[in-house]
Design a protein around this motif. Structure first.
Motif, PDB file in Angstrom:
ATOM      1  N   MET A 154       0.843  -1.181   0.000  1.00 61.69           N
ATOM      2  CA  MET A 154       0.000   0.000   0.000  1.00 61.69           C
ATOM      3  C   MET A 154       0.894   1.251   0.000  1.00 61.69           C
ATOM      4  N   THR A 155       0.517   2.213  -0.792  1.00 66.41           N
ATOM      5  CA  THR A 155       1.276   3.443  -0.877  1.00 66.41           C
ATOM      6  C   THR A 155       0.960   4.329   0.322  1.00 66.41           C
ATOM      7  N   ALA A 156       2.018   4.755   1.046  1.00 69.96           N
ATOM      8  CA  ALA A 156       1.826   5.607   2.214  1.00 69.96           C
ATOM      9  C   ALA A 156       1.633   7.055   1.775  1.00 69.96           C
ATOM     10  N   THR A 157       0.740   7.740   2.421  1.00 69.29           N
ATOM     11  CA  THR A 157       0.562   9.161   2.137  1.00 69.29           C
ATOM     12  C   THR A 157       1.622   9.964   2.882  1.00 69.29           C
ATOM     13  N   LEU A 158       1.836  11.190   2.448  1.00 74.06           N
ATOM     14  CA  LEU A 158       2.823  12.054   3.083  1.00 74.06           C
ATOM     15  C   LEU A 158       2.493  12.269   4.555  1.00 74.06           C
ATOM     16  N   CYS A 159       1.228  12.477   4.841  1.00 70.95           N
ATOM     17  CA  CYS A 159       0.828  12.726   6.229  1.00 70.95           C
ATOM     18  C   CYS A 159       0.992  11.494   7.106  1.00 70.95           C
ATOM     19  N   GLY A 160       1.050  10.321   6.487  1.00 71.85           N
ATOM     20  CA  GLY A 160       1.181   9.097   7.262  1.00 71.85           C
ATOM     21  C   GLY A 160       2.614   8.719   7.574  1.00 71.85           C
ATOM     22  N   LEU A 161       3.580   9.474   7.055  1.00 72.36           N
ATOM     23  CA  LEU A 161       4.986   9.182   7.311  1.00 72.36           C
ATOM     24  C   LEU A 161       5.388   9.563   8.733  1.00 72.36           C
ATOM     25  N   PRO A 162       6.441   8.946   9.259  1.00 73.01           N
ATOM     26  CA  PRO A 162       6.941   9.335  10.584  1.00 73.01           C
ATOM     27  C   PRO A 162       7.338  10.815  10.602  1.00 73.01           C
ATOM     28  N   PRO A 163       7.251  11.475  11.745  1.00 77.52           N
ATOM     29  CA  PRO A 163       7.576  12.908  11.833  1.00 77.52           C
ATOM     30  C   PRO A 163       8.971  13.249  11.297  1.00 77.52           C
ATOM     31  N   GLU A 164       9.946  12.375  11.563  1.00 79.91           N
ATOM     32  CA  GLU A 164      11.311  12.656  11.113  1.00 79.91           C
ATOM     33  C   GLU A 164      11.385  12.718   9.594  1.00 79.91           C
ATOM     34  N   LEU A 165      10.666  11.843   8.926  1.00 77.26           N
ATOM     35  CA  LEU A 165      10.669  11.852   7.461  1.00 77.26           C
ATOM     36  C   LEU A 165       9.944  13.079   6.922  1.00 77.26           C
ATOM     37  N   LYS A 166       8.869  13.462   7.585  1.00 80.17           N
ATOM     38  CA  LYS A 166       8.163  14.682   7.174  1.00 80.17           C
ATOM     39  C   LYS A 166       9.115  15.884   7.253  1.00 80.17           C
ATOM     40  N   GLN A 167       9.871  15.965   8.335  1.00 77.25           N
ATOM     41  CA  GLN A 167      10.795  17.072   8.506  1.00 77.25           C
ATOM     42  C   GLN A 167      11.914  17.030   7.471  1.00 77.25           C
ATOM     43  N   ASP A 168      12.412  15.844   7.153  1.00 76.87           N
ATOM     44  CA  ASP A 168      13.439  15.717   6.116  1.00 76.87           C
ATOM     45  C   ASP A 168      12.901  16.183   4.765  1.00 76.87           C
ATOM     46  N   ILE A 169      11.656  15.858   4.495  1.00 79.70           N
ATOM     47  CA  ILE A 169      11.037  16.281   3.232  1.00 79.70           C
ATOM     48  C   ILE A 169      10.914  17.797   3.188  1.00 79.70           C
ATOM     49  N   MET A 170      10.528  18.398   4.313  1.00 78.96           N
ATOM     50  CA  MET A 170      10.430  19.857   4.358  1.00 78.96           C
ATOM     51  C   MET A 170      11.789  20.500   4.075  1.00 78.96           C
TER      52      MET A 170
ATOM     53  N   ALA B  89      14.201  19.249   2.438  1.00 79.80           N
ATOM     54  CA  ALA B  89      14.570  18.965   1.054  1.00 79.80           C
ATOM     55  C   ALA B  89      13.911  19.915   0.062  1.00 79.80           C
ATOM     56  N   THR B  90      12.845  20.586   0.483  1.00 76.49           N
ATOM     57  CA  THR B  90      12.207  21.548  -0.423  1.00 76.49           C
ATOM     58  C   THR B  90      13.108  22.745  -0.691  1.00 76.49           C
ATOM     59  N   GLY B  91      14.058  22.992   0.221  1.00 75.61           N
ATOM     60  CA  GLY B  91      15.107  23.964  -0.040  1.00 75.61           C
ATOM     61  C   GLY B  91      14.834  25.415   0.293  1.00 75.61           C
ATOM     62  N   SER B  92      13.646  25.744   0.770  1.00 74.99           N
ATOM     63  CA  SER B  92      13.380  27.143   1.113  1.00 74.99           C
ATOM     64  C   SER B  92      12.341  27.227   2.217  1.00 74.99           C
ATOM     65  N   LEU B  93      12.423  28.310   2.984  1.00 69.66           N
ATOM     66  CA  LEU B  93      11.455  28.512   4.056  1.00 69.66           C
ATOM     67  C   LEU B  93      10.053  28.709   3.511  1.00 69.66           C
ATOM     68  N   GLU B  94       9.946  29.345   2.368  1.00 70.34           N
ATOM     69  CA  GLU B  94       8.627  29.545   1.765  1.00 70.34           C
ATOM     70  C   GLU B  94       7.991  28.212   1.398  1.00 70.34           C
ATOM     71  N   ASN B  95       8.771  27.309   0.807  1.00 65.47           N
ATOM     72  CA  ASN B  95       8.236  25.986   0.467  1.00 65.47           C
ATOM     73  C   ASN B  95       7.842  25.214   1.721  1.00 65.47           C
ATOM     74  N   ILE B  96       8.649  25.349   2.760  1.00 62.85           N
ATOM     75  CA  ILE B  96       8.344  24.664   4.020  1.00 62.85           C
ATOM     76  C   ILE B  96       7.034  25.184   4.596  1.00 62.85           C
ATOM     77  N   PHE B  97       6.852  26.487   4.565  1.00 61.59           N
ATOM     78  CA  PHE B  97       5.605  27.075   5.054  1.00 61.59           C
ATOM     79  C   PHE B  97       4.412  26.542   4.255  1.00 61.59           C
ATOM     80  N   ASN B  98       4.568  26.471   2.948  1.00 56.08           N
ATOM     81  CA  ASN B  98       3.472  25.990   2.102  1.00 56.08           C
ATOM     82  C   ASN B  98       3.131  24.534   2.406  1.00 56.08           C
ATOM     83  N   VAL B  99       4.163  23.718   2.608  1.00 53.43           N
ATOM     84  CA  VAL B  99       3.926  22.305   2.935  1.00 53.43           C
ATOM     85  C   VAL B  99       3.254  22.184   4.296  1.00 53.43           C
TER      86      VAL B  99
END
Length: 213
Positions: free
Chosen positions: A1-17, A19-29
């Motif tokens: 089953m494909t995991a949704t972004l919201c279903g990932l562990p907090p650490e992975l969510k933070q790594d993804i944020m 990886a977006t490379g900017s504070l603006e992208n992080i805010f949007n996510v």
């Protein structure tokens, strides 16, 4: 089953944020849902610090953090001349001393603030002001005053080096911190230069020692 972004562990969510490379992208996510917002708040310090440290060198980040703290300091004297400044500077000296101990290493080249204390709004402010300082530094380096002082023909003036631009930028940060922390002084110019240390502006002197060679 494909995991949704919201279903990932907090650490992975933070790594993804990050990886977006900017504070603006992080805010949007982070504003897409409460789960992502909670992940941001859980790691806001390290996330904000990581993005800033990717874009600013350590010395620049250190003085930019100190400048942000000076702008936001709640204990500063008001610029309202109708409000008197107390002649006894003991309390203000204590505030400035605590500020220097918390934010300013010798020459303000080392970050002293804990990473966990970084916030997204703080990061946005530092980024915006840093860009303004960068533009002002480049413009000042190109201005005619420097060319006349050096007596170099306009067309032959070399571009400022990165080290020279860094020094100009640091001067802007220091001067603006002075304007915020010491908008008014209870001392006259004669007292600043006078022989009696008890009449000197001790809070300002304390601040300035952080940049003394």
């Amino acid at each position: 089953m494909t995991a949704t972004l919201c279903g990932l562990p907090p650490e992975l969510k933070q790594d993804i944020m990050i990886a977006t490379g900017s504070l603006e992208n992080i805010f949007n996510v982070a504003t897409t849902c409460k789960t992502m917002y909670d992940a941001l708040k859980a790691g806001e310090g390290i996330i904000t610090y990581t993005i800033l440290s990717q874009n600013l060198d350590p010395a620049h980040l250190a003085i930019a953090v100190a400048h942000h703290a000076a702008v936001k300091a709640p204990w500063k004297y008001t610029i309202d001349t109708a409000v008197p400044i107390p002649a006894d500077q003991t309390a203000y000296l204590g505030h400035v001393t605590a500020f220097c101990d918390l934010y300013l290493s010798k020459q303000a080249t080392e970050l002293l603030l804990q990473v966990s204390a970084f916030t997204l709004p703080m990061g946005f402010y530092i980024e915006d002001f840093s860009l303004a300082v960068k533009d002002m530094s480049a413009e000042l380096a190109r201005c005619h005053i420097f060319r006349r002082t050096l007596r170099v023909p306009f067309d032959n003036m070399p571009d400022a080096t990165s080290a020279e631009l860094a020094k100009i930028a640091k001067a802007f940060y220091i001067l603006d911190m002075v304007l915020h922390l010491f908008p008014r002084s209870p001392f006259s110019c004669d007292q600043h230069r006078g022989p009696d240390p008890s009449l000197h502006d001790q809070p300002f002197n304390k601040f300035w020692t952080c940049f003394a060679p």
